[in-house]
Design an enzyme around this catalytic site. Structure first.
Site, short mmCIF file in Angstrom:
data_model
loop_
_atom_site.label_atom_id
_atom_site.label_comp_id
_atom_site.label_asym_id
_atom_site.label_seq_id
_atom_site.Cartn_x
_atom_site.Cartn_y
_atom_site.Cartn_z
CE LYS A 176 5.25 7.04 3.20
NZ LYS A 176 4.73 7.23 1.82
CB THR A 177 -0.31 6.95 1.41
OG1 THR A 177 0.98 6.41 1.14
CG2 THR A 177 -0.97 7.37 0.12
CG ASP A 230 5.19 10.10 -0.26
OD1 ASP A 230 5.49 9.95 0.94
OD2 ASP A 230 4.58 9.24 -0.93
CD GLU A 231 8.41 6.73 0.62
OE1 GLU A 231 9.28 6.81 1.50
OE2 GLU A 231 7.55 5.84 0.57
CD GLN A 280 9.94 2.61 6.33
OE1 GLN A 280 9.65 1.76 5.48
NE2 GLN A 280 9.04 3.40 6.88
NE ARG A 294 8.55 -3.18 4.72
CZ ARG A 294 7.98 -2.00 4.84
NH1 ARG A 294 6.99 -1.66 4.03
NH2 ARG A 294 8.34 -1.15 5.79
#
Length: 720
Positions: free
Chosen positions: A32-33, A207-208, A238, A589
Site C-alpha cells: 500500500k505505502t 491513507d488508511e 482491517q 502480521r
C-alpha cells in the site's frame, strides 16, 4: 518514470489513474505505502505542481516514512508537497483562518490534562454535580460528540458541554477534536475560504481510509467535491478502531458521494506465506460487509507454517510459548522478529512474567508493562508497607490512595518528625498527634489498618487476603473518576492470579517470605529490574490493535478462546464482524510462522475459567459448523479438527520429558523433578515432616534452592 518494472499490474493501474476519484482496496501486506508514494512521484513527473498535492496520513511515523521515500523518488521536488496528518493539516489551516470564528490565530492546543481542568471549571460554573458528571466522564462525552458531529444526549451534559465551549473560546484554546471540527465549521460557513483550499489542493490522497471518522471524511469530501481528484487507499478488512470513532462505513459513503469512482483491488501479498494467507482468507470471508478479495502470495509455504496447540491450562500455555521462543532463538531467529499477540491486555501478565523468569528480553508495544501500571504498583506498595512498616517510599506512594485528604505537607511533617525523633513511621504519627490536628484521625486509622493487615497475612491464603486488603483500604474507590476504570479494575483483579500462584506453588515457606522473594525475583518486580528486562530488540508483547501495520517473522496468538477472542461482549453479528477483522489483522502480521494457542482452563482475575477454543480456529481451517454458543456448552478438543493447512500440536508443558505417574511415587536424593513455575531441578535433600515429604530442590537454571512438598500437584518426577 519506469512504473511497470517497479510495481505489479494492479499497483501500476492505481498509480497511473490520476484524474477522477479512485478507491484502492489494499489487502494486508500488498504494498500500500509503495503504491501511494509511487503515485505521488508519478503525478509530479507527469507535470502536476507538487504544491497542488495533499497527502494525508494517520501517524507522524507514516508521514515521515512517505517523505523519506519521496525524497528518494523525486529529490528536491518533494519539499513542495503537503504531507500531513489530519490534525496537523487542520492546525495549519486554523492558524490562517480561525479568526472568522472569533478566535485569535495564536490559539493554544490543550492536552488531555489541561482539557480536564477546563471541563472541571465548566462543571463548577454550571453548578453541576461533580460526583454524577465527573470531569473524565464529561471528557469522553465531549470528545465523542465532536468526533461524530452530534450533541450530548442528556440535558445536564448539554449544559456542561456549552459551558466548556464558552470557556475554551474565552481562553482562546482548542482541544484535539476541535482542530478537525473548527475546520469543518469554517469550510461549511465560509465558501471563499473553502474555495481557496480547493484551488490549492487539486489532488488529494488519503491513507488508511478505513480508519477515518465522520468529521475527517466530511473535510476531505468538501475539499474534493470540485476537482473530484481524490485517491483513497485502505482495507475494509482491517478496520478495527471503531472504539476510537473510526467509521468503516465511510467507504460506502465515498462510493455513494463519488459514483464514478474507479475501484482497484490489491491482492498480491509480499509478506506472508500462502499457507498463512489461506487461513486468513478463510476467516475474513465470513464477514458480509466487505469488498470481496482474496490475498495470494508467491511464497507457497507448507503446513508447518501454522501450528495450533491446546494446553491443559494457562501456565502450560506460557511454558509452551516461552520454550518455543527459546528454541526458535537458538536456531538463529532474533527475538525482535517474534510477537506475542492477544485480544485483551488482561492476559499479558502471565506471558510477561514468563519472559522475565526465563531472561528473555521483551518490550510492551503500545502499552505499559503490567507490573508498571499504576494500580499494580499501588497494590505492590500496600503489600510492601504491610510487610515493612518503615518503608518510606511506599508509605508516600499509597497513604493517600485512594484520596484520604493527606497532602504533601502532612507527609513531610510525619517524615521530618520521624527523622528527628528516630521513631518508626507509625510511632511517629502517635508522637506528633497534636501537630497533625484533624489529619491525625485519618493517619491513625490508616496505620491501624496496615498493622491489622500485617497480622492477618500469615494466616490467610494470599488470594483471599487480596479481598481483605481491597476492603480495608477501599482501594477500588480510587477509580471512581477514571475513564479507564474498567481496565484498571481488571488489572487489580488479575493481581489475584499472581497471589493465587504464589499461594499454590507447593513451596514450604511463610506467605510473607514468598512475597518478599517474589519482589526480589521480579515476579512482582521493581522498576529497575523491569527496565533491565525490557529491550527494543526483544520479543514484542502487544494487543492486536497496537501492532496493525507491523510485521514479524513469527507470531503467537495466545488465549485464543471464546469469551476472550472473540470477546464475550461481542456476540452479535455486527460486533462479531469487528472481532473477525481483529483476528484477520493478527494472522496477517506473521511472515513465516503462526502459532495459535489456547488453554482448557485459565486463571483470570483470580479465578479458574473453562473457555472453549475460539470459533475463529475453526474458520481458519475452513470449518464453520459451530458458533460461540455451541462451544460454551461442549467440551471440544482441537484434536477433532483435521486440516492439511496446519499442524495440531498436542504438546503440553512437559518439555521433552517423561514423568512418572501414579500414587506414592518414591523420591530420592539426586532425582530430577519438574516444577510448573520454576522448571527443572535436582533433589538435594529429603526430610519427613508433619507436612509430608519435604524436598530441598536446586533449580540450576535459576540458581535457586527451595523447599517443596514433593506430593504437591505442581511437582512431577522425571523418569530416568
Amino acid at each position: 518514470m519506469d512504473i511497470e518494472s517497479k510495481l505489479n499490474k494492479k499497483q501500476a493501474e492505481a498509480v497511473k489513474k490520476i484524474e477522477g476519484p479512485v478507491m484502492v482496496f489494499a489487502g494486508a501486506g500488498t504494498g500500500k505505502t509503495r503504491t501511494l508514494t509511487y503515485r505521488v512521484a508519478y503525478m509530479v513527473k507527469q507535470g502536476i505542481d507538487p504544491k497542488n498535492i495533499l497527502a494525508i496520513t494517520f501517524t507522524n511515523k507514516a508521514t515521515n516514512e512517505m517523505r523519506k521515500r519521496l525524497n528518494e523518488l523525486i529529490p528536491g521536488e518533494h519539499k513542495y508537497l503537503t504531507i500531513s496528518t489530519f490534525h496537523s493539516l487542520c492546525a495549519r489551516i486554523l492558524r490562517k483562518t480561525i479568526q472568522v470564528l472569533g478566535y485569535d490565530n495564536h490559539f493554544d492546543i490543550v492536552d488531555d490534562e489541561d482539557q480536564l481542568k477546563y471541563i472541571t471549571e465548566a462543571i463548577k460554573r454550571s453548578d453541576t454535580d461533580k460526583r454524577r458528571y465527573t470531569p473524565r466522564h464529561m471528557r469522553t462525552v465531549i470528545n465523542n460528540c465532536k468526533c461524530f458531529l452530534k450533541r450530548p444526549e442528556y440535558a445536564q451534559e448539554i449544559v456542561v458541554y456549552d459551558e466548556y465551549e464558552e470557556i475554551m473560546k474565552e481562553y482562546n484554546s482548542l482541544d484535539f477534536e476541535d482542530l478537525l471540527l473548527k475546520v469543518y465549521e469554517i469550510f461549511n460557513t465560509q465558501p471563499d475560504i473553502l474555495e481557496r483550499y480547493r484551488d490549492k489542493f487539486k489532488y488529494i490522497l488519503v491513507d488508511e481510509f478505513q480508519d477515518t471518522n465522520t468529521v475527517q471524511y466530511k473535510i476531505v469530501k468538501l475539499l474534493a467535491e470540485k476537482s473530484k481528484n481524490i485517491f483513497v487507499v485502505g482495507d475494509d478488512d482491517q478496520s478495527i478502531y471503531a472504539f476510537r470513532g473510526s467509521n468503516y462505513e465511510n467507504i460506502e459513503l465515498f462510493l455513494k458521494d463519488f459514483p464514478d469512482t474507479t475501484q482497484i483491488v490489491l491482492e498480491e501479498n509480499y509478506r506472508s506465506t500462502q499457507t498463512i494467507l489461506d487461513g486468513s482468507n478463510n476467516i475474513i470471508k465470513n464477514n458480509t460487509k466487505r469488498k470481496g478479495k482474496e490475498l495470494f502470495s508467491a511464497i507457497p509455504g507448507d503446513n508447518s507454517n501454522v501450528i495450533i496447540n491446546q494446553l491443559v491450562d494457562d501456565r502450560a500455555e506460557v511454558d509452551y510459548v516461552v520454550r518455543t521462543i527459546k528454541k526458535l532463538h537458538s536456531e538463529g531467529l532474533a527475538y525482535k522478529e517474534i510477537a506475542i499477540l492477544y485480544r485483551s491486555s488482561a492476559v499479558s501478565r502471565s506471558f510477561e512474567l514468563g519472559l522475565v523468569q526465563n531472561d528473555i528480553p521483551y518490550k510492551i508495544y503500545g502499552g505499559v508493562s503490567y507490573l508498571r501500571r499504576k494500580e499494580v504498583k499501588d497494590i505492590i506498595g500496600y503489600l510492601k508497607l504491610i510487610i515493612n512498616q518503615n518503608d518510606i517510599a511506599n508509605f508516600k506512594r499509597i497513604v493517600n490512595v485512594p484520596s484520604r485528604g493527606i497532602g504533601a505537607k502532612t507527609i513531610d511533617k510525619v517524615l521530618d518528625s520521624k527523622k528527628e525523633m528516630k521513631l518508626s513511621l507509625f510511632a511517629t504519627i502517635e508522637a506528633i498527634k497534636d501537630k497533625l490536628g484533624k489529619k491525625y484521625n485519618t493517619l491513625s486509622t490508616f496505620a491501624k489498618n496496615i498493622m491489622e493487615l500485617n497480622t492477618l497475612l500469615d494466616d490467610t491464603p494470599l488470594d483471599e487476603y487480596m479481598d481483605i486488603l481491597l476492603e480495608r483500604t477501599n482501594y477500588m474507590s480510587a477509580f471512581d473518576d477514571d475513564e479507564n476504570k474498567k481496565d484498571r479494575k481488571e488489572n487489580v483483579e488479575e493481581f489475584r492470579s499472581i497471589l493465587y500462584g504464589l499461594e499454590n506453588n507447593g513451596e514450604i515457606a511463610k506467605r510473607r517470605e514468598k512475597l518478599i522473594e517474589a519482589f526480589d525475583e521480579a515476579i512482582l518486580s521493581d522498576d529497575k529490574l523491569q527496565n533491565q528486562k525490557q529491550s527494543l530488540d526483544g520479543v514484542t508483547l502487544s494487543t492486536v490493535h497496537s501492532v496493525k501495520g507491523l510485521e514479524f517473522n513469527t507470531v503467537f496468538i495466545v488465549a485464543f478462546e471464546n469469551g476472550i477472542f472473540p470477546n464475550h461482549n461481542y456476540y452479535d453479528d455486527m460486533d462479531m464482524e469487528e472481532e473477525r477483522r481483529i483476528v484477520y489483522v493478527a494472522c496477517t502480521r506473521a511472515k513465516r510462522k503462526l502459532y495459535m494457542t489456547c488453554a482448557k482452563k485459565r486463571m483470570l482475575y483470580g479465578h479458574y475459567n473453562r473457555n472453549s477454543q475460539s470459533m475463529f480456529m475453526l474458520e481458519f481451517v475452513g470449518k464453520r459448523e459451530r458458533t460461540p454458543k455451541d462451544f460454551d456448552t461442549e467440551d471440544f478438543d482441537i484434536s477433532q479438527l483435521t486440516s492439511e493447512q496446519v499442524i495440531f500440536d498436542q504438546e503440553t508443558n512437559a518439555k521433552d520429558m517423561e514423568f512418572e505417574e501414579g500414587k506414592n511415587i518414591e523420591f530420592n536424593v539426586g532425582d530430577t523433578i519438574y516444577h510448573e513455575m520454576y522448571g527443572e531441578g535436582i533433589v538435594v535433600s529429603l526430610d519427613k515432616t508433619n507436612y509430608g515429604l519435604i524436598g530441598t530442590i536446586c533449580f540450576t537454571d535459576r540458581g535457586k534452592i527451595k523447599q517443596f512438598d514433593l506430593n504437591h500437584k505442581s511437582i512431577k518426577k522425571v523418569k530416568k
